[in-house]
Motif scaffolding. Structure first.
Motif, PDB file in Angstrom:
ATOM      1  N   PRO A 196       0.835  -1.209   0.000  1.00 37.97           N
ATOM      2  CA  PRO A 196       0.000   0.000   0.000  1.00 37.97           C
ATOM      3  C   PRO A 196       0.868   1.256   0.000  1.00 37.97           C
ATOM      4  O   PRO A 196       2.030   1.230   0.407  1.00 37.97           O
ATOM      5  CB  PRO A 196      -0.803  -0.130   1.310  1.00 37.97           C
ATOM      6  CG  PRO A 196       0.079  -0.960   2.196  1.00 37.97           C
ATOM      7  CD  PRO A 196       0.790  -1.924   1.291  1.00 37.97           C
ATOM      8  N   ARG A 197       0.294   2.342  -0.472  1.00 36.67           N
ATOM      9  CA  ARG A 197       0.998   3.623  -0.399  1.00 36.67           C
ATOM     10  C   ARG A 197       1.171   4.005   1.067  1.00 36.67           C
ATOM     11  O   ARG A 197       0.223   3.919   1.851  1.00 36.67           O
ATOM     12  CB  ARG A 197       0.204   4.717  -1.118  1.00 36.67           C
ATOM     13  CG  ARG A 197       0.165   4.562  -2.622  1.00 36.67           C
ATOM     14  CD  ARG A 197      -0.549   5.756  -3.271  1.00 36.67           C
ATOM     15  NE  ARG A 197      -1.963   5.807  -2.887  1.00 36.67           N
ATOM     16  CZ  ARG A 197      -2.943   5.202  -3.542  1.00 36.67           C
ATOM     17  NH1 ARG A 197      -2.669   4.481  -4.614  1.00 36.67           N
ATOM     18  NH2 ARG A 197      -4.182   5.305  -3.128  1.00 36.67           N
ATOM     19  N   GLU A 238      -0.510   9.649   0.849  1.00 41.45           N
ATOM     20  CA  GLU A 238      -0.861  10.224  -0.448  1.00 41.45           C
ATOM     21  C   GLU A 238       0.088  11.374  -0.791  1.00 41.45           C
ATOM     22  O   GLU A 238       0.420  12.197   0.068  1.00 41.45           O
ATOM     23  CB  GLU A 238      -2.301  10.745  -0.437  1.00 41.45           C
ATOM     24  CG  GLU A 238      -3.345   9.649  -0.248  1.00 41.45           C
ATOM     25  CD  GLU A 238      -3.627   8.899  -1.535  1.00 41.45           C
ATOM     26  OE1 GLU A 238      -3.884   9.538  -2.571  1.00 41.45           O
ATOM     27  OE2 GLU A 238      -3.601   7.652  -1.496  1.00 41.45           O
ATOM     28  N   GLU A 296      -5.118   9.521 -14.475  1.00 39.98           N
ATOM     29  CA  GLU A 296      -5.164   8.058 -14.461  1.00 39.98           C
ATOM     30  C   GLU A 296      -4.162   7.522 -13.447  1.00 39.98           C
ATOM     31  O   GLU A 296      -3.073   8.081 -13.267  1.00 39.98           O
ATOM     32  CB  GLU A 296      -4.839   7.489 -15.845  1.00 39.98           C
ATOM     33  CG  GLU A 296      -5.892   7.781 -16.900  1.00 39.98           C
ATOM     34  CD  GLU A 296      -5.570   7.129 -18.230  1.00 39.98           C
ATOM     35  OE1 GLU A 296      -6.043   5.996 -18.454  1.00 39.98           O
ATOM     36  OE2 GLU A 296      -4.843   7.732 -19.024  1.00 39.98           O
ATOM     37  N   GLY A 297      -4.552   6.422 -12.805  1.00 40.13           N
ATOM     38  CA  GLY A 297      -3.660   5.768 -11.863  1.00 40.13           C
ATOM     39  C   GLY A 297      -2.631   4.894 -12.572  1.00 40.13           C
ATOM     40  O   GLY A 297      -2.658   4.716 -13.798  1.00 40.13           O
ATOM     41  N   ASP A 325       3.047   4.898  -8.035  1.00 38.22           N
ATOM     42  CA  ASP A 325       1.672   5.088  -7.563  1.00 38.22           C
ATOM     43  C   ASP A 325       1.691   6.014  -6.349  1.00 38.22           C
ATOM     44  O   ASP A 325       1.722   5.572  -5.208  1.00 38.22           O
ATOM     45  CB  ASP A 325       1.078   3.727  -7.198  1.00 38.22           C
ATOM     46  CG  ASP A 325      -0.356   3.826  -6.721  1.00 38.22           C
ATOM     47  OD1 ASP A 325      -1.026   4.813  -7.056  1.00 38.22           O
ATOM     48  OD2 ASP A 325      -0.798   2.907  -6.004  1.00 38.22           O
ATOM     49  N   ALA A 378      -0.604   8.553  -5.610  1.00 37.51           N
ATOM     50  CA  ALA A 378      -1.903   8.967  -5.057  1.00 37.51           C
ATOM     51  C   ALA A 378      -3.008   8.246  -5.811  1.00 37.51           C
ATOM     52  O   ALA A 378      -2.804   7.734  -6.915  1.00 37.51           O
ATOM     53  CB  ALA A 378      -2.081  10.485  -5.169  1.00 37.51           C
ATOM     54  N   GLU A 379      -4.180   8.216  -5.216  1.00 35.64           N
ATOM     55  CA  GLU A 379      -5.323   7.550  -5.841  1.00 35.64           C
ATOM     56  C   GLU A 379      -5.665   8.237  -7.157  1.00 35.64           C
ATOM     57  O   GLU A 379      -5.901   9.457  -7.201  1.00 35.64           O
ATOM     58  CB  GLU A 379      -6.529   7.593  -4.901  1.00 35.64           C
ATOM     59  CG  GLU A 379      -7.735   6.829  -5.416  1.00 35.64           C
ATOM     60  CD  GLU A 379      -7.473   5.332  -5.520  1.00 35.64           C
ATOM     61  OE1 GLU A 379      -8.101   4.687  -6.383  1.00 35.64           O
ATOM     62  OE2 GLU A 379      -6.638   4.815  -4.739  1.00 35.64           O
ATOM     63  N   GLY A 380      -5.678   7.444  -8.260  1.00 37.92           N
ATOM     64  CA  GLY A 380      -6.014   7.997  -9.559  1.00 37.92           C
ATOM     65  C   GLY A 380      -4.937   8.863 -10.175  1.00 37.92           C
ATOM     66  O   GLY A 380      -5.188   9.537 -11.184  1.00 37.92           O
ATOM     67  N   GLN A 381      -3.725   8.842  -9.622  1.00 39.67           N
ATOM     68  CA  GLN A 381      -2.619   9.638 -10.138  1.00 39.67           C
ATOM     69  C   GLN A 381      -1.335   8.807 -10.089  1.00 39.67           C
ATOM     70  O   GLN A 381      -1.225   7.860  -9.312  1.00 39.67           O
ATOM     71  CB  GLN A 381      -2.419  10.923  -9.319  1.00 39.67           C
ATOM     72  CG  GLN A 381      -3.625  11.845  -9.283  1.00 39.67           C
ATOM     73  CD  GLN A 381      -3.341  13.132  -8.516  1.00 39.67           C
ATOM     74  OE1 GLN A 381      -2.259  13.354  -7.982  1.00 39.67           O
ATOM     75  NE2 GLN A 381      -4.349  14.007  -8.463  1.00 39.67           N
ATOM     76  N   HIS A 382      -0.376   9.164 -10.930  1.00 39.94           N
ATOM     77  CA  HIS A 382       0.931   8.529 -10.816  1.00 39.94           C
ATOM     78  C   HIS A 382       2.001   9.403 -11.448  1.00 39.94           C
ATOM     79  O   HIS A 382       1.724  10.244 -12.312  1.00 39.94           O
ATOM     80  CB  HIS A 382       0.939   7.127 -11.447  1.00 39.94           C
ATOM     81  CG  HIS A 382       0.873   7.091 -12.942  1.00 39.94           C
ATOM     82  ND1 HIS A 382      -0.303   7.227 -13.645  1.00 39.94           N
ATOM     83  CD2 HIS A 382       1.837   6.911 -13.881  1.00 39.94           C
ATOM     84  CE1 HIS A 382      -0.072   7.128 -14.940  1.00 39.94           C
ATOM     85  NE2 HIS A 382       1.236   6.947 -15.120  1.00 39.94           N
TER      86      HIS A 382
END
Length: 218
Positions: A56-57, A60, A119-120, A160, A162-166
Motif C-alpha cells: 500500500p501507499r 498520499e 489516471e492511476g 503510484d 496517489a489515488e487515480g494519479q501517478h
C-alpha cells in the motif's frame, strides 16, 4: 559298493540342483507380480504462484499543485549528471499532463518526468497496455518498471503516488554510441524516480515529524 555310493551321490546332487533351480524359479515368479503391481510414484503437479499484491501507499502525494521541474533539486540534478536547464512542457497523451525534461550531455541520456493526474498506475497493466511491467518499490511507494517491446532506447518507471494519479519517469538514450542497454536505462529511470519521490515527499515528511517543545528560559 563304492561305485553305487558315487552314483547315489551324483543323483542326490542332481536332485538338489533341480530343486534349487525350481525354488529360484518359483521365487522369481512370485516376485514378478510385485514389481508389476507397484506403480511408479506420481509426477508432482505443476504449481502456479500468484504474484504478491503491491504494497500500500505509505501516504498520499497528490500531484495537482506540483510544478514538474521542481521535483529534482539542483543537487539531485548534479548527481544525476543533468547539465542542461530543465525544460517544462506537457504530455497530450495523458490529459495534457505537466512534464519536465532533463539531459545529460556527457552520457547522452535524457529524462522526462510527467505528473499524471487523470489516471492511476493501473493504466500500464490493463488489457490494452502492450508493455512488460515489473513491480518494484520506489521510495516506499508501489511502482512499475515498464519496458515496451521493440523499443530498446527508453524505459519508464511509474510510481503510484496517489489515488487515480501517478508519476511517470521516462529515461531514454539520447545518442550515446554504443546505445545504452535497456536495463541500464531502466536503472536510470528508477534512480530518477527515487529522487523525485524523495523531493515530493519532503514536505510530507517534515510536517509529519514530531514537534519538540522548546525549553523555557531558566
Amino acid at each position: 559298493m563304492h561305485s553305487s555310493r558315487i552314483t547315489g551321490a551324483r543323483r542326490l546332487g542332481a536332485l538338489l540342483a533341480v530343486g534349487a533351480a525350481a525354488l529360484t524359479g518359483c521365487g522369481l515368479w512370485q516376485s514378478q507380480p510385485t514389481a508389476d503391481t507397484a506403480p511408479p510414484p506420481p509426477m508432482p503437479l505443476p504449481t502456479s504462484s500468484t504474484p504478491a499484491p503491491p504494497p500500500p501507499r505509505p501516504f498520499e502525494l497528490p500531484l495537482d499543485e506540483i510544478g514538474p521541474c521542481t521535483l529534482l533539486t539542483p543537487a539531485q540534478r548534479s548527481q544525476l549528471g543533468f547539465d542542461r536547464e530543465p525544460i517544462p512542457d506537457s504530455e497530450a497523451g495523458f490529459g495534457n499532463a505537466a512534464t519536465c525534461s532533463y539531459r545529460n550531455t556527457t552520457a547522452k541520456v535524457g529524462a522526462r518526468l510527467a505528473l499524471i493526474t487523470t489516471e492511476g498506475m493501473g493504466v500500464w497493466t490493463d488489457d490494452t497496455a502492450q508493455v512488460e511491467a515489473t513491480p518494484v518499490v520506489v521510495g516506499g511507494f508501489p511502482a512499475l518498471v515498464i519496458k515496451t517491446p521493440g523499443l530498446d532506447l527508453s524505459c519508464n518507471v511509474a510510481v503510484d503516488v496517489a489515488e487515480g494519479q501517478h508519476l511517470d519517469v521516462l529515461y531514454r538514450d539520447d545518442g550515446a554510441q554504443p546505445p545504452s542497454p535497456v536495463d541500464q536505462l531502466c536503472a536510470g529511470a528508477q534512480r530518477v524516480a527515487e529522487d523525485a519521490v524523495a523531493t515530493l515527499a519532503a514536505p510530507e515528511t517534515s510536517t509529519s515529524a514530531p514537534q519538540t517543545e522548546s525549553a523555557e528560559p531558566s
